[in-house]
Design an enzyme around this catalytic site. Structure first.
Site, mmCIF file in Angstrom:
data_model
loop_
_atom_site.group_PDB
_atom_site.id
_atom_site.type_symbol
_atom_site.label_atom_id
_atom_site.label_comp_id
_atom_site.label_asym_id
_atom_site.label_seq_id
_atom_site.Cartn_x
_atom_site.Cartn_y
_atom_site.Cartn_z
ATOM 1 C CE LYS A 14 -11.871 -1.976 -9.603
ATOM 2 N NZ LYS A 14 -10.876 -2.394 -8.628
ATOM 3 N NE ARG A 89 -5.814 -3.287 -11.221
ATOM 4 C CZ ARG A 89 -6.729 -3.097 -10.011
ATOM 5 N NH1 ARG A 89 -6.753 -3.861 -9.109
ATOM 6 N NH2 ARG A 89 -6.956 -1.675 -9.664
ATOM 7 N NE ARG A 128 -10.550 6.112 -4.017
ATOM 8 C CZ ARG A 128 -10.276 5.151 -4.753
ATOM 9 N NH1 ARG A 128 -11.312 4.260 -4.658
ATOM 10 N NH2 ARG A 128 -9.342 4.884 -5.519
ATOM 11 N NE ARG A 134 -6.872 4.441 -3.110
ATOM 12 C CZ ARG A 134 -7.171 3.380 -3.807
ATOM 13 N NH1 ARG A 134 -8.331 2.638 -3.102
ATOM 14 N NH2 ARG A 134 -6.573 3.003 -4.841
ATOM 15 N NE ARG A 145 -5.314 4.039 -9.395
ATOM 16 C CZ ARG A 145 -6.274 4.340 -8.471
ATOM 17 N NH1 ARG A 145 -6.102 5.801 -8.233
ATOM 18 N NH2 ARG A 145 -7.200 3.791 -8.082
HETATM 19 P P1 AMP Z 1 -7.365 -1.129 -6.341
HETATM 20 O O1 AMP Z 1 -7.624 -0.768 -4.880
HETATM 21 O O2 AMP Z 1 -7.948 -2.394 -6.854
HETATM 22 O O3 AMP Z 1 -7.514 0.131 -7.312
HETATM 23 O O4 AMP Z 1 -5.833 -1.303 -6.214
HETATM 24 C C1 AMP Z 1 -4.817 -0.456 -5.825
HETATM 25 C C2 AMP Z 1 -3.347 -0.567 -6.457
HETATM 26 O O5 AMP Z 1 -3.001 -1.822 -5.859
HETATM 27 C C3 AMP Z 1 -3.431 -0.733 -8.078
HETATM 28 O O6 AMP Z 1 -3.302 0.577 -8.678
HETATM 29 C C4 AMP Z 1 -2.171 -1.335 -8.192
HETATM 30 O O7 AMP Z 1 -1.005 -0.666 -7.754
HETATM 31 C C5 AMP Z 1 -2.335 -2.495 -7.312
HETATM 32 N N1 AMP Z 1 -3.054 -3.750 -7.433
HETATM 33 C C6 AMP Z 1 -4.089 -4.187 -6.808
HETATM 34 N N2 AMP Z 1 -4.474 -5.335 -7.535
HETATM 35 C C7 AMP Z 1 -3.478 -5.566 -8.589
HETATM 36 C C8 AMP Z 1 -3.531 -6.531 -9.435
HETATM 37 N N3 AMP Z 1 -4.341 -7.590 -9.411
HETATM 38 N N4 AMP Z 1 -2.257 -6.520 -10.249
HETATM 39 C C9 AMP Z 1 -1.302 -5.753 -9.900
HETATM 40 N N5 AMP Z 1 -1.465 -4.588 -9.099
HETATM 41 C C10 AMP Z 1 -2.544 -4.566 -8.437
#
Ligand code: AMP
Length: 194
Positions: A14, A89, A128, A134, A145
């Site tokens: 993504k 989300r 990653r 991370r 997740r």
């Molecule tokens: P990502 O980089 O998009 O995978 O986001 C990393 C983490 O940030 C996720 O696992 C959530 O803990 C938090 N996060 C990112 N976007 C959202 C969202 N729209 N709603 C809630 N938590 C989010």
């Protein structure tokens, strides 16, 4: 004016594809994950609030997430369009985004759904983890997740699907190939990169 959203399980590519799409359309990519990570890294008050959720692979509460996106979408650079990566989300976030966009009179054009099989995404995330370190990329947190995605985010595809705006793209293969697939799928919808 192009308003896009990219959705897909963790590890589907993504973020990488979002950056490429944003560059192709000359619009800002808005990644809630990046905004949260930036704040965690810099130990801002927001970062301190959200760190425990992110590290555990849990979603940050909707109220906080919605507020951040509301602020970001009120900035002048989104007037020419934007690409949301990782937001909404949850169903509550979909409602909030609908409300925010209704106020501007400009709904989403397309939701790009990137699909990839679970084994592949787990392998990618573990890779990653080794490269970027991370905190939310450990095997246990990755599994969590993926479960949270299946429970809370996958249903959003039906919501946007019923509006007729979902385009589904296979996320497997070379990064360039996937980008081409996405841009071709968007062009078929009449959305052409500059
Ligand atoms: P990502 O980089 O998009 O995978 O986001 C990393 C983490 O940030 C996720 O696992 C959530 O803990 C938090 N996060 C990112 N976007 C959202 C969202 N729209 N709603 C809630 N938590 C989010």
């Amino acid at each position: 004016m192009t308003r896009l959203l990219v959705i897909g399980p963790p590890g589907a590519g993504k973020g990488t594809q979002a950056e490429r799409m944003a560059a192709a359309f000359s619009i800002p990519a808005i990644s809630t994950g990046d905004i949260f990570r930036y704040n965690v890294k810099n130990k801002t008050p927001l970062g301190v609030q959200v760190q425990e959720f992110i590290d555990a692979g849990k979603y940050v509460p909707d109220s906080l997430t919605n507020e951040i996106v509301g602020d970001r979408l009120s900035q002048p650079d989104v007037a020419a369009g934007f690409l949301l990566d990782g937001y909404p989300r949850t169903q509550d976030q979909v409602q909030e985004l609908d409300r925010l966009l209704a106020a501007t009179g400009a709904p989403l054009d397309v939701v790009v759904q990137i699909v990839a099989d679970t084994e592949e995404v787990v392998a990618r995330l573990l890779k990653r983890a080794a490269e970027q370190g991370r905190a939310d990329d450990t095997a246990e947190v990755i599994r969590h997740r993926l479960d949270v995605y299946a429970e809370q985010t996958a249903p959003l595809i039906d919501i946007y699907g019923s509006r007729g705006i979902v385009v589904t793209v296979d996320g497997l293969g070379a990064v360039d190939e996937v980008t081409t697939r996405i841009l071709d799928a968007l062009a078929e919808r009449g959305i052409h990169a500059a």
